[in-house]
Write a protein that holds these residues in place. Structure first.
Motif, PDB file in Angstrom:
ATOM      1  N   LEU A   3      39.639 -22.022  52.922  1.00 25.32           N
ATOM      2  CA  LEU A   3      39.670 -21.034  54.004  1.00 25.32           C
ATOM      3  C   LEU A   3      38.789 -19.864  53.607  1.00 25.32           C
ATOM      4  O   LEU A   3      39.112 -19.113  52.695  1.00 25.32           O
ATOM      5  N   GLU A   4      37.635 -19.743  54.286  1.00 21.04           N
ATOM      6  CA  GLU A   4      36.752 -18.621  54.022  1.00 21.04           C
ATOM      7  C   GLU A   4      37.118 -17.484  54.967  1.00 21.04           C
ATOM      8  O   GLU A   4      37.201 -17.675  56.171  1.00 21.04           O
ATOM      9  N   VAL A   5      37.324 -16.308  54.397  1.00 17.00           N
ATOM     10  CA  VAL A   5      37.790 -15.165  55.164  1.00 17.00           C
ATOM     11  C   VAL A   5      36.697 -14.105  55.174  1.00 17.00           C
ATOM     12  O   VAL A   5      36.126 -13.776  54.140  1.00 17.00           O
ATOM     13  N   ASN A   6      36.431 -13.575  56.345  1.00 16.47           N
ATOM     14  CA  ASN A   6      35.472 -12.499  56.501  1.00 16.47           C
ATOM     15  C   ASN A   6      36.227 -11.172  56.375  1.00 16.47           C
ATOM     16  O   ASN A   6      37.299 -11.006  56.965  1.00 16.47           O
ATOM     17  N   ILE A  44      53.951  -6.374  63.811  1.00 16.31           N
ATOM     18  CA  ILE A  44      54.382  -6.858  62.498  1.00 16.31           C
ATOM     19  C   ILE A  44      53.653  -8.146  62.137  1.00 16.31           C
ATOM     20  O   ILE A  44      53.183  -8.312  61.003  1.00 16.31           O
ATOM     21  N   ILE A  45      53.514  -9.050  63.104  1.00 17.93           N
ATOM     22  CA  ILE A  45      52.820 -10.318  62.840  1.00 17.93           C
ATOM     23  C   ILE A  45      51.359 -10.070  62.481  1.00 17.93           C
ATOM     24  O   ILE A  45      50.849 -10.616  61.492  1.00 17.93           O
ATOM     25  N   PHE A  46      50.675  -9.238  63.259  1.00 16.72           N
ATOM     26  CA  PHE A  46      49.267  -8.954  62.975  1.00 16.72           C
ATOM     27  C   PHE A  46      49.092  -8.222  61.643  1.00 16.72           C
ATOM     28  O   PHE A  46      48.139  -8.479  60.912  1.00 16.72           O
ATOM     29  N   THR A  47      49.997  -7.314  61.322  1.00 17.43           N
ATOM     30  CA  THR A  47      49.890  -6.580  60.067  1.00 17.43           C
ATOM     31  C   THR A  47      50.080  -7.504  58.870  1.00 17.43           C
ATOM     32  O   THR A  47      49.313  -7.449  57.898  1.00 17.43           O
ATOM     33  N   ILE A  48      51.086  -8.346  58.928  1.00 15.86           N
ATOM     34  CA  ILE A  48      51.322  -9.289  57.825  1.00 15.86           C
ATOM     35  C   ILE A  48      50.147 -10.251  57.685  1.00 15.86           C
ATOM     36  O   ILE A  48      49.684 -10.526  56.567  1.00 15.86           O
ATOM     37  N   PHE A  49      49.645 -10.751  58.808  1.00 15.83           N
ATOM     38  CA  PHE A  49      48.510 -11.673  58.755  1.00 15.83           C
ATOM     39  C   PHE A  49      47.248 -10.976  58.253  1.00 15.83           C
ATOM     40  O   PHE A  49      46.462 -11.569  57.510  1.00 15.83           O
ATOM     41  N   LEU A  54      43.354 -10.175  53.827  1.00 19.55           N
ATOM     42  CA  LEU A  54      42.722  -9.354  52.782  1.00 19.55           C
ATOM     43  C   LEU A  54      42.960  -9.937  51.397  1.00 19.55           C
ATOM     44  O   LEU A  54      42.052  -9.961  50.555  1.00 19.55           O
ATOM     45  N   ILE A  55      44.164 -10.397  51.146  1.00 19.68           N
ATOM     46  CA  ILE A  55      44.460 -11.010  49.840  1.00 19.68           C
ATOM     47  C   ILE A  55      43.629 -12.269  49.644  1.00 19.68           C
ATOM     48  O   ILE A  55      43.076 -12.491  48.559  1.00 19.68           O
ATOM     49  N   ARG A  56      43.516 -13.089  50.705  1.00 19.02           N
ATOM     50  CA  ARG A  56      42.689 -14.301  50.612  1.00 19.02           C
ATOM     51  C   ARG A  56      41.220 -13.957  50.366  1.00 19.02           C
ATOM     52  O   ARG A  56      40.518 -14.654  49.648  1.00 19.02           O
TER      53      ARG A  56
END
Length: 60
Positions: A3-6, A44-49, A54-56
């Motif tokens: 999973l590449e994250v921008n 809450i869902i958007f913040t956790i995701f 960011l961690i990924r």
């Protein structure tokens, strides 16, 4: 599967989550009808995701 994250996407998702929570918090005092719950749940869902993305991104 990789999973590449921008970084831009992760920051935007985090900002949207925080905005939804702030909107729900302000709506709680202004509106007598309610509507606090759905916006807070989405926030809450958007913040956790967003934090997860960011961690990924930082983990590589």
């Amino acid at each position: 599967m990789s999973l590449e994250v921008n970084l831009f996407t992760a920051v935007i998702v985090l900002i949207v989550g925080l905005y939804d929570m702030a909107y729900a918090f302000n709506r709680r005092y202004k509106s007598k009808k309610g509507g606090f719950g759905p916006f807070m749940v989405l926030g809450i869902i958007f913040t956790i995701f967003g934090i997860y993305l960011l961690i990924r991104y930082w983990m590589g």
